[in-house]
Enzyme design. Structure first.
Site, PDB file in Angstrom:
ATOM      1  N   LYS A  46       0.832  -1.203   0.000  1.00 54.46           N
ATOM      2  CA  LYS A  46       0.000   0.000   0.000  1.00 54.46           C
ATOM      3  C   LYS A  46       0.870   1.258   0.000  1.00 54.46           C
ATOM      4  O   LYS A  46       1.930   1.287   0.642  1.00 54.46           O
ATOM      5  CB  LYS A  46      -0.903  -0.041   1.241  1.00 54.46           C
ATOM      6  CG  LYS A  46      -1.978   1.015   1.347  1.00 54.46           C
ATOM      7  CD  LYS A  46      -2.826   0.713   2.589  1.00 54.46           C
ATOM      8  CE  LYS A  46      -3.845   1.803   2.872  1.00 54.46           C
ATOM      9  NZ  LYS A  46      -4.619   1.482   4.103  1.00 54.46           N
TER      10      LYS A  46
ATOM     11  N   SER B 191      -9.340   1.886   3.896  1.00 49.14           N
ATOM     12  CA  SER B 191      -8.493   2.624   2.980  1.00 49.14           C
ATOM     13  C   SER B 191      -7.622   1.729   2.103  1.00 49.14           C
ATOM     14  O   SER B 191      -7.006   2.217   1.145  1.00 49.14           O
ATOM     15  CB  SER B 191      -7.603   3.597   3.765  1.00 49.14           C
ATOM     16  OG  SER B 191      -6.743   2.904   4.653  1.00 49.14           O
TER      17      SER B 191
ATOM     18  N   SER C 161      -9.639  -0.532   7.959  1.00 49.96           N
ATOM     19  CA  SER C 161      -9.080  -0.396   6.617  1.00 49.96           C
ATOM     20  C   SER C 161      -8.534  -1.679   6.010  1.00 49.96           C
ATOM     21  O   SER C 161      -8.181  -1.697   4.831  1.00 49.96           O
ATOM     22  CB  SER C 161      -7.980   0.678   6.610  1.00 49.96           C
ATOM     23  OG  SER C 161      -8.550   1.951   6.773  1.00 49.96           O
TER      24      SER C 161
END
Length: 477
Positions: free
Chosen positions: A82, A157, A181
């Site tokens: 990420k 997220s 997330s």
């Protein structure tokens, strides 16, 4: 095996082949890159392509293997990272235009541990601005789409991670979770994850210039999104390897001591006044039946203080965000994210000053109540969201939108606030008006017992099937 066959392998299957010597790391990575070329243009899940470095690293792994080196536990497994976590030489942009040139001087522990185990990073995945939405879009890289349907948010997220791994781009996808997330994108895309408990996975970004707030430190964790529970059992021992840069990491083995007798699971459908959708209720029932079939004792009983813990925890987090982050959000965030945060502060009125300190202290009260409850019930089966996953940009639609996206997700952030581990696994494929959609449930576990949550996820998965197999059939139609 052809590229068409290789990218479909789970991480566990990939390792079995690379360790046996009938699949090279280079072939594994090349197949994953081919899949990325085929699937990513429609998804925008991977926003930084690292194929050149990945193929070079894979060739080096193969050369070392030929020279007699012992392959690591993740030898040749393609992974994604990420964009809010440091990877040496890459920008930790966090989806923010002002951070697009924030180049990491070294790898974060999570990246280092994965690569030490023989995994190969093929790309970096998208996140919303500041990694603080349950949907994934930002001015720097744009929107990520859900491989099931553009009518469903990919979650956030870690939305890029969830969309990528479920589309077959990489065998493992790194993500992180401060209020959901990892579990939001797992639920959105039909992936499997475990949110580790506090102190389980070492965390640190070498690019940071200041320490995060105390609640950010105590609620945020690093983890993985996968296509099967078995891949979590394979990979999490690598993730929890100690790193001295995280002074609060707890060096415990992945597998805890066996518990006597059939495990007792507390089961609840309570959604605290939010409407429970029939398909979510059916998914909970399916998960319960799966656990009973697997030998668990499942009892319908209410765990303590979920709503209070969740709302208190998120209001406290918003108090910390308001104090420590609001200036940066106002200065560097888009109008969209500034507007969303304004509604966050309405939905979760920030605790401030003395009250904030009191509510931070009360975290121990909630955690103690759950610790005592988990002595009797080592696992708790709960809803994750009361409704099927929401549409893209729902959180931009004012108070009602934020309430549907985040306000009702108390089972998510309550667990972050208390620092407990929780698995999230699809239990059902719902037939909804816009098409099929996975429905995930949550399995909370005793502190330090992520392994028990993953075992339960595996039992539920055995009944529901792997969602990726159903998704890939749909993607090729």
């Amino acid at each position: 095996m052809t590229h068409k066959d290789i990218w479909r392998l789970s991480a566990t299957e990939t390792v079995a082949h690379t360790h046996a010597g009938d699949l090279s790391a280079e072939a594994s990575i090349a197949a994953s890159i081919s899949r990325m070329d085929a699937a990513n243009p429609a998804l925008n899940a991977v926003v930084v392509d690292l194929r050149t470095e990945a193929l070079e690293r894979a060739r080096d792994l193969d050369k070392a293997r030929t020279a007699g080196a012992t392959p690591g536990p993740l030898h040749g497994v393609p992974v994604t990272i990420k964009i809010n976590v440091d990877q040496a030489g890459q920008a930790s942009s966090n989806g923010v235009l002002a951070l697009k040139d924030l180049i990491a001087p070294a790898d974060a522990p999570i990246v280092e541990n994965l690569q030490k185990a023989g995994a190969v990073v093929i790309g970096r995945t998208n996140t919303p601005e500041f990694s603080f939405r349950a949907d994934t879009d930002n001015p720097l890289f744009g929107r990520t789409y859900n491989p099931w349907s553009k009518h469903i948010s990919p979650g956030g997220s870690s939305g890029g991670a969830g969309a990528a791994v479920m589309a077959g781009i990489g065998g493992l996808a790194h993500g992180n979770d401060i209020g959901g997330s990892l579990r939001f994108p797992a639920a959105a895309n039909g992936a499997v994850t475990v949110k580790p408990g506090l102190g389980r996975v070492p965390a640190y970004n070498p690019s940071q210039t200041a320490e995060r707030g105390m609640l950010a430190q105590s609620m945020s964790v690093q983890g993985l999104l996968t296509r099967s529970a078995a891949d979590l059992h394979l990979s999490m021992p690598t993730m929890i390897a100690p790193d001295p840069r995280d002074p609060f990491h707890v060096p415990l083995p992945w597998r805890g001591a066996p518990l006597e007798g059939p495990l007792k699971v507390a089961f609840t459908k309570n959604t605290f006044g939010y409407d429970l959708h029939p398909e979510v209720e059916a998914a909970l029932d399916d998960a319960r039946y799966a656990l009973v079939d697997a030998g668990y004792i499942v009892e319908e009983v209410e765990p303590p203080n979920v709503f209070d813990a969740g709302r208190t925890g998120y209001r406290a987090l918003m108090g910390e965000v308001y104090t420590l982050m609001k200036k940066d959000i106002d200065a560097a965030g888009s109008q969209t994210v500034r507007d969303i945060f304004s509604v966050y502060f309405q939905e979760f009125p920030p605790f401030q000053d003395t009250e904030l300190l009191q509510m931070m202290a009360k975290r121990t009260y909630y955690a103690r109540q759950w610790s005592l409850f988990l002595e009797q019930y080592p696992l708790v089966l709960t809803p994750f969201l009361p409704q099927p996953f929401f549409k893209p940009d729902r959180d931009t639609e004012g108070a009602e939108g934020v309430h549907e996206v985040l306000g009702c997700a108390v089972y998510s952030y309550a667990i972050n606030y208390m620092g407990l581990p929780a698995g999230c696994v699809p239990a059902r494929l719902a037939d909804l008006p816009h098409g099929p959609q996975p429905i995930n449930v949550q399995i909370v576990a005793r502190r330090w017992r992520e392994d028990l949550a993953v075992d339960a996820c595996a039992a539920i998965e055995a009944r529901a099937g792997r969602m990726c197999d159903l998704l890939w059939d749909r993607m090729t139609q």
